[in-house]
Design an enzyme around this catalytic site. Structure first.
Site, PDB file in Angstrom:
ATOM      1  CB  SER A 148      -0.852  -0.031   1.269  1.00 45.63           C
ATOM      2  OG  SER A 148      -1.378   1.235   1.577  1.00 45.63           O
ATOM      3  CE1 TYR A 161      -4.980  -1.463   4.674  1.00 46.03           C
ATOM      4  CE2 TYR A 161      -3.755   0.510   4.048  1.00 46.03           C
ATOM      5  CZ  TYR A 161      -4.450  -0.633   3.691  1.00 46.03           C
ATOM      6  OH  TYR A 161      -4.613  -0.951   2.368  1.00 46.03           O
TER       7      TYR A 161
END
Ligand code: GCO
Length: 265
Positions: A148, A161
Site C-alpha cells: 500500500s 494499517y
C-alpha cells in the site's frame, strides 16, 4: 529467447488469490485469468464467495472457490493441501486479503489494532508459509504481496494499517531472501489510491479527501482496478523471473513527489 506474448503467458498456471471476491483482488484475478491462469479464489463469507465464483465463471474463467480464514493456520494448512490435491499445484499466490480501520491512534483499541495486523500481516505470513512449502518442493513459484501507499507513508487514522503494510513490505524482502534459491520470486504491488469499496467512504465527490487525493496524485485521478493488470501479470509470469524482493508502486506518481505546490513557485 522467449518472445513477448509467451513471456507473459500464464496458460496452465494456477493462481490462488486471497480475498479475491471483490475489489482489487477481483481485478487482479481477472488479469491473471485473461493471461490464461486457472483461478483459485479464497473468501471467508460463503455467500460472497459463491457470488464471486458465479461471476468469474460467467465471464469464462476456469475458477475454483475455497472458503478459509487467512489468520487461522490450521484452516489455511488444510485448505492449501486440499487445493493442491483437488485443483493442482499452486504456481502463483497473491496475498491480497486485507482490512482497514480508520480510527485516530489515541482512540484505537488494542483489539482493533491487533485485528488489522492479524489479517494484513500475519495472514500473508501464514498463507505464504503453507503454499511456500509446496513451491519449494517444485523449485518454482511466484508470490505477490499486496502492499500500500501506507507501506511507505503515514496518514491520520491508519496507524494499524500502516504498521501492517510497512511490515508486509519487509516480510516481502525477507521472504525473497529466504526463498530465492528455490526459484521462488516474492514481490509486492503497492497500489496508490484506487476507486474500490474500501475507499468509498473517502472518495465522495466534493469531499475534501477526494480533492486532496486528486491534487496529491501527479496523474490527477484515482486509480481504476484495471490499472493493476499489467503489473500483476508481469510479477506472476516468466517475464519477472529475476525480479525478487521488489515493491512496485502503481500509484500515478504519488510517491515521486511532495504533491502539487499551492502555486507554481
Ligand atoms: C486511506 C486509504 C488507504 C488505502 C490504500 C492506499 O485511508 O488512506 O484507505 O489506506 O486503503 O491502501 O494505498
Amino acid at each position: 529467447m522467449m518472445k513477448a506474448p509467451e513471456l507473459f503467458d500464464l496458460s496452465g498456471k494456477r493462481a490462488l488469490i486471497t480475498g479475491g471476491t471483490h475489489g482489487l483482488g477481483m481485478a487482479m484475478a481477472h488479469a491473471l485469468g485473461s493471461a490464461g491462469a486457472t483461478l483459485i479464489i479464497n473468501g471467508h463469507t460463503p455467500d460472497k464467495l459463491e457470488k464471486a465464483i458465479a461471476t468469474y465463471k460467467k465471464e469464462g474463467f476456469v475458477t475454483h472457490g475455497y472458503l478459509f480464514d487467512v489468520t487461522n493456520e490450521v484452516n489455511v494448512m488444510e485448505s492449501v493441501q486440499r487445493i493442491e490435491q483437488e485443483v493442482g499445484p499452486i504456481d502463483i499466490l497473491i496475498n491480497n486479503a486485507g482490512i482497514i480501520k480508520r480510527v485516530p491512534m489515541l482512540d484505537m483499541t488494542v483489539e482493533d489494532f491487533r485485528s488489522v495486523i492479524e489479517v494484513d500481516l500475519v495472514g500473508p505470513f501464514i498463507v505464504s508459509k503453507h503454499v511456500g512449502k509446496y513451491m519449494v518442493q517444485r523449485n518454482a513459484g511466484k508470490i505477490i504481496n499486496i502492499c500500500s501507499m501506507m507501506s511507505e507513508l503515514g496518514r491520520n487514522t491508519v496507524s494499524a494499517y500502516a504498521a501492517a503494510k510497512g511490515g508486509l513490505k519487509m516480510l516481502t524482502k525477507n521472504m525473497a531472501t529466504e526463498l530465492a534459491r528455490f526459484n521462488i520470486q516474492v514481490n509486492g504491488i503497492g497500489p496508490g489510491y484506487f476507486a474500490t469499496e474500501q475507499t468509498a467512504p473517502i472518495r465522495v465527490d466534493g469531499h475534501p479527501f477526494n480533492d486532496f487525493i486528486i491534487n496529491r496524485t501527479p496523474a490527477g485521478r484515482w486509480g481504476v482496478p484495471d490499472d493493476l493488470a499489467g503489473t500483476t501479470i508481469f510479477l506472476a509470469s516468466t517475464a519477472s523471473n529475476f525480479v525478487n524482493g521488489q515493491i512496485i508502486y502503481v500509484d500515478g506518481g504519488i510517491l515521486a513527489t511532495l504533491g502539487k505546490p499551492v502555486n507554481e513557485l
